[in-house]
Design an enzyme around this catalytic site. Structure first.
Site, mmCIF file in Angstrom:
data_model
loop_
_atom_site.group_PDB
_atom_site.id
_atom_site.type_symbol
_atom_site.label_atom_id
_atom_site.label_comp_id
_atom_site.label_asym_id
_atom_site.label_seq_id
_atom_site.Cartn_x
_atom_site.Cartn_y
_atom_site.Cartn_z
ATOM 1 N N GLY A 178 0.887 -1.167 -0.124
ATOM 2 C CA GLY A 178 -0.005 0.096 0.170
ATOM 3 C C GLY A 178 0.877 1.363 0.033
ATOM 4 O O GLY A 178 0.404 2.316 0.606
ATOM 5 N N SER A 183 0.662 -4.080 4.981
ATOM 6 C CA SER A 183 1.491 -4.356 6.110
ATOM 7 C C SER A 183 1.612 -3.199 6.895
ATOM 8 O O SER A 183 2.130 -2.110 6.365
ATOM 9 C CB SER A 183 2.776 -5.119 6.297
ATOM 10 O OG SER A 183 3.188 -5.047 7.198
ATOM 11 N N ILE A 200 5.696 -3.214 8.057
ATOM 12 C CA ILE A 200 6.726 -3.064 7.108
ATOM 13 C C ILE A 200 6.593 -1.724 6.466
ATOM 14 O O ILE A 200 5.738 -1.343 5.864
ATOM 15 C CB ILE A 200 6.769 -4.274 5.813
ATOM 16 C CG1 ILE A 200 6.791 -5.453 6.345
ATOM 17 C CG2 ILE A 200 7.850 -3.854 4.640
ATOM 18 C CD1 ILE A 200 6.615 -6.799 5.549
ATOM 19 N N VAL A 248 9.514 8.257 0.035
ATOM 20 C CA VAL A 248 10.349 9.433 -0.455
ATOM 21 C C VAL A 248 9.524 9.506 -1.849
ATOM 22 O O VAL A 248 8.850 8.552 -2.109
ATOM 23 C CB VAL A 248 11.629 9.249 -0.696
ATOM 24 C CG1 VAL A 248 12.576 9.693 0.518
ATOM 25 C CG2 VAL A 248 12.210 7.900 -1.200
ATOM 26 N N LYS A 252 5.125 22.341 -11.010
ATOM 27 C CA LYS A 252 6.456 22.157 -11.372
ATOM 28 C C LYS A 252 6.627 22.298 -12.985
ATOM 29 O O LYS A 252 5.992 21.558 -13.560
ATOM 30 C CB LYS A 252 6.883 20.753 -10.907
ATOM 31 C CG LYS A 252 8.256 20.149 -11.525
ATOM 32 C CD LYS A 252 8.362 18.794 -11.127
ATOM 33 C CE LYS A 252 9.776 18.202 -11.671
ATOM 34 N NZ LYS A 252 9.967 16.735 -11.313
ATOM 35 N N PRO A 288 12.912 21.975 -19.080
ATOM 36 C CA PRO A 288 11.598 22.379 -19.069
ATOM 37 C C PRO A 288 10.451 21.128 -19.531
ATOM 38 O O PRO A 288 10.726 20.204 -20.288
ATOM 39 C CB PRO A 288 11.304 23.479 -20.044
ATOM 40 C CG PRO A 288 12.357 22.884 -21.431
ATOM 41 C CD PRO A 288 13.495 22.077 -20.570
ATOM 42 N N VAL A 339 1.498 -10.468 4.259
ATOM 43 C CA VAL A 339 1.511 -11.484 3.766
ATOM 44 C C VAL A 339 2.703 -12.271 4.159
ATOM 45 O O VAL A 339 3.953 -11.921 4.111
ATOM 46 C CB VAL A 339 1.785 -11.389 2.182
ATOM 47 C CG1 VAL A 339 1.943 -12.748 1.425
ATOM 48 C CG2 VAL A 339 0.368 -10.623 1.652
ATOM 49 N N LEU A 393 8.573 -0.163 -7.305
ATOM 50 C CA LEU A 393 9.765 -0.375 -7.004
ATOM 51 C C LEU A 393 10.111 -1.902 -7.223
ATOM 52 O O LEU A 393 11.188 -2.466 -7.594
ATOM 53 C CB LEU A 393 10.333 -0.038 -5.607
ATOM 54 C CG LEU A 393 10.200 1.531 -5.431
ATOM 55 C CD1 LEU A 393 10.546 1.776 -3.908
ATOM 56 C CD2 LEU A 393 11.181 2.350 -6.352
ATOM 57 N N THR A 415 11.025 10.005 -12.445
ATOM 58 C CA THR A 415 10.358 9.195 -13.513
ATOM 59 C C THR A 415 9.598 7.975 -12.883
ATOM 60 O O THR A 415 8.917 7.145 -13.756
ATOM 61 C CB THR A 415 11.239 8.552 -14.554
ATOM 62 O OG1 THR A 415 12.352 8.170 -13.906
ATOM 63 C CG2 THR A 415 11.655 9.780 -15.570
#
Ligand SMILES: Cc1cc2nc3c(=O)[nH]c(=O)nc-3n(C[C@H](O)[C@H](O)[C@H](O)COP(=O)(O)OP(=O)(O)OC[C@H]3O[C@@H](n4cnc5c(N)ncnc54)[C@H](O)[C@@H]3O)c2cc1C
Length: 497
Positions: free
Chosen positions: A14, A41, A44, A49, A80, A100, A187, A337, A348
Site C-alpha cells: 500500500g 502491512s 513493513i 520518498v 513544477k 522544461p 503476507v 519499486l 520518473t
C-alpha cells in the site's frame, strides 16, 4: 472484440504504487464487476520518498476525474515547470541549464531551438542554451506558476511536487470510498501451483487469499515477482553508480513565492534534490557509496541545504537499480519499486508506474496471456530508454574535481543505443530525429528533451565560425520579447493563505 477482465485482483503493498494501481485498475474494471483488494502491512515501512512528478501525473488525475483543487491542498502539492541542473559541467556559460516541460505554446520557439542548435552543432557561433527557448524556463526563473489566468493557444503541460505519504493516503481514502477493499495485514506465505502460478496468499492473521491476478507492489522486497516467481533481474548498476540516498526536510518561507521547479545540483559524489512543497522543502542526496561514506554525504548535504535543516532528522536509503525482465509473469503483475527502479534524477518512477498500468489494462483487455510478451517488451524499452537518458547526464559531465565525476563518464558502461545517439550528435550533419527513432529512444523522452540535455551540457565543438551574416539563424531577441509578454499571463507561484 470482447474485453477480457479479471474477476478479482489482489494488490500486495500500500505504498504510492499500490494505491495508484488500485485506483487505475478499479477505474478500468470495477464497474464491470472486477473486485480489487489491497493488502498492506503496517509492520513493513514504505519507502517514504518520491515527491516530484512529470506531466504524466496530470493525466493520471484527469483519468480519475480528480480536480487539482481537491487533491493538491490535501497533499501539500505545488506546480513544477521542470528541473534545474546546476554544477554538472565546468563550461562557464553552461554551468547550469533547465529541462522544461514543454507544451503547445512552445511549438514555434522549440522549433527555433532545434534549428539553431543544429547550426551550433555545425560550428555556427549562436546561442544554443536551452534556457533561452522554452516558456517554462522563463516561468521558473521568475517563480511563476505554469497555470495561466489567460486563454492560451493549446494546453499547458506541467508536473507537480507533493508529499508522497499524503498522496498515498489521499488515494487510499478515495479508492476505499469507491469500493476498493483493504486489509491491514502482512503476507507471510505464498503458494504456487505446478505451473508456477500463484494460488494463495496466507497472511499473518491467518487469512487465505485467492485471486485471478496478483499485483506486486511490495517495493524493493519484490515479494511476488522476485522472491516467489524468481523473475530474472536485469541490473543497471554498471551504468548508474549511485546506490544510496539521504532525505532531509527543511523549512520553507511561506511569505515568498514558491520556486516552481526541482533543483538537482551536482555535489561531490552524486547530486542533491530540492523540492518545494507548500509545507516544507524535501531535500536529498543521491550518491555512490563507493565514493563517499553515508556520514560524509550527510554532512555535505546539510551544508548544501544550510541552516533551515538544522535538527531535522536524516533518512538513509539503499537503492537497487535495475528491472525485472518480465513485469507481467504468470498471474502476477509487478508495479513500482518491485518491478524496478532507475535513480530519481528526472523523477520518473511514478510515471513508469502509470505507464505500466495503462499498458497492462490495454494489453490484458485484448486477450490476456497472449499479450504478455508484447507488454513486457514495451515496458522494458521504456525503462531502458529512461535509463539511457539518465545515464547521459553523467556521461556528459565535464567535472574533474572528484574521481566520482570521472568514473561516471565511462563510455563502456553506456548502452550501444546511447553511444549511437552521442556519436550522431557529435557529427554536425547527422539527423538526430532519425537516430532517436532508429534507436527507439523516444518512448519516455522526446527529441526536445534530448536536445536540452545535450545542448544544456554544452556538448559542442568549441570551435565556432562567426554568424554576422548567417541568414539561417533564428533571432533570439524576438523569442525573448515574445516570452517577456507571454510570461505576464502567468501569476506568481504563491502559497495559499
Ligand atoms: C531516493 C528516492 C527518491 C525518489 N524520488 C522520486 C521522485 O521524485 N518521483 C518519483 O516519481 N519517484 C521517486 N522515487 C520512487 C518512489 O519513491 C516510488 O516509486 C514510490 O514511492 C512507489 O513505491 P512503492 O509503492 O513501489 O514501494 P513502497 O513505498 O516501499 O511500498 C511498499 C509497500 O508494500 C508493503 N509490503 C511489503 N511487503 C509486504 C508484505 N509481505 N505484506 C503486505 N504488505 C507488504 C509495505 O508495507 C508498503 O506499504 C524515489 C525513490 C527513491 C529511493
Amino acid at each position: 472484440m470482447q474485453q477480457t477482465i479479471p474477476r478479482k485482483i489482489t494488490i500486495v503493498g500500500g505504498g504510492t504504487a499500490g494505491w495508484m494501481s488500485a485506483s487505475l485498475l478499479h477505474h478500468a474494471w470495477g464497474h464491470l464487476g472486477c473486485e480489487v483488494l489491497v493488502i498492506d502491512s503496517i509492520d513493513i515501512p514504505k519507502i517514504g520518498v518520491g515527491e516530484g512528478s512529470t506531466p504524466a501525473l496530470k493525466r493520471f488525475f484527469e483519468t480519475l476525474n480528480i480536480e487539482e483543487s481537491e487533491w493538491m491542498p490535501a497533499c501539500n502539492a505545488t506546480y513544477k515547470c521542470g528541473i534545474s541542473f546546476p554544477s554538472w559541467t565546468t563550461h562557464s556559460a553552461n554551468n547550469h541549464y533547465f529541462h522544461p516541460f514543454y507544451s503547445d505554446v512552445d511549438l514555434k520557439t522549440g522549433k527555433a531551438f532545434i534549428h539553431n542548435t543544429d547550426l551550433r552543432r555545425q560550428g555556427v557561433n549562436i546561442d544554443a542554451h536551452p534556457d533561452h527557448y522554452w516558456l517554462q524556463s522563463f516561468l521558473a526563473k521568475e517563480y511563476r506558476s505554469p497555470k495561466s489566468d489567460a486563454k492560451l493557444n493549446g494546453t499547458m503541460e506541467y508536473g507537480y511536487h507533493f508529499d508522497s505519504a499524503l498522496l498515498g493516503e489521499y488515494l487510499k481514502t478515495r479508492a476505499k470510498k469507491l469500493g476498493v477493499l483493504h486489509a491491514s495485514d502482512t503476507v507471510e506465505q505464498i503458494n504456487t501451483d505446478q505451473n508456477n502460478n500463484i494460488t494463495q496468499l496466507i497472511t499473518q492473521s491467518g487469512n487465505i487469499v485467492t485471486s485471478e491476478l496478483f499485483v506486486d507492489c511490495t517495493g524493493f522486497s519484490s515479494l511476488l515477482i522476485g522472491k516467489t516467481l524468481a523473475a530474472t533481474y536485469h541490473s543497471y548498476s554498471d551504468g548508474l553508480l549511485n546506490d544510496s540516498a539521504i532525505a532531509i526536510a527543511s523549512s520553507i518561507d511561506r511569505s515568498m513565492p514558491i520556486p516552481p521547479y526541482t533543483e538537482s545540483a551536482a555535489l561531490s559524489a552524486g547530486w542533491a534534490w530540492r523540492i518545494p512543497l507548500s509545507s516544507r522543502y524535501g531535500n536529498g542526496y543521491v550518491y555512490s557509496s563507493k565514493h563517499i561514506s553515508p556520514e560524509k554525504a550527510e554532512a555535505e548535504l546539510r551544508e548544501h541545504i544550510g541552516p533551515t535543516c538544522k535538527d531535522m532528522p536524516a533518512k538513509h536509503i539503499s537503492m537497487r537499480l535495475g528491472r525485472v525482465e518480465k513485469h507481467w509473469h504468470k498471474n502476477v503483475l509487478a508495479v513500482g519499486l518491485s518491478q524496478g527502479f532507475i535513480e530519481p534524477l528526472e523523477a520518473t518512477a511514478l510515471m513508469s508506474v502509470q505507464f505500466t498500468l495503462e499498458e497492462f489494462i490495454q494489453h490484458y483487455s485484448l486477450d490476456n496471456l497472449s499479450q504478455q510478451n508484447s507488454f513486457n517488451s514495451k515496458i522494458n524499452t521504456m525503462l531502458d530508454s529512461i535509463k539511457d537518458y539518465i545515464q547521459a547526464h553523467y556521461f556528459l559531465n565535464t567535472r574533474n574535481d572528484n574521481q566520482y565525476w570521472i568514473d561516471v563518464r565511462n563510455e563502456q558502461a553506456c548502452s550501444s543505443k546511447l553511444r549511437q545517439i552521442i556519436a550522431a550528435w557529435d557529427q554536425p550533419l547527422a539527423d538526430m530525429e532519425e537516430i532517436l527513432t532508429a534507436t527507439d529512444s523516444k518512448r519516455a523522452y522526446l527529441t526536445p528533451s534530448w536536445y536540452c540535455l545535450l545542448a544544456g551540457k554544452a556538448r559542442f565543438n568549441q570551435q565556432v565560425a562567426d554568424i554576422s551574416d548567417d541568414k539561417r539563424v533564428v533571432n533570439l531577441d524576438n523569442i525573448k520579447r515574445y516570452f517577456n509578454i507571454v510570461t505576464q499571463h502567468f501569476p506568481l507561484h504563491k502559497h495559499r493563505n
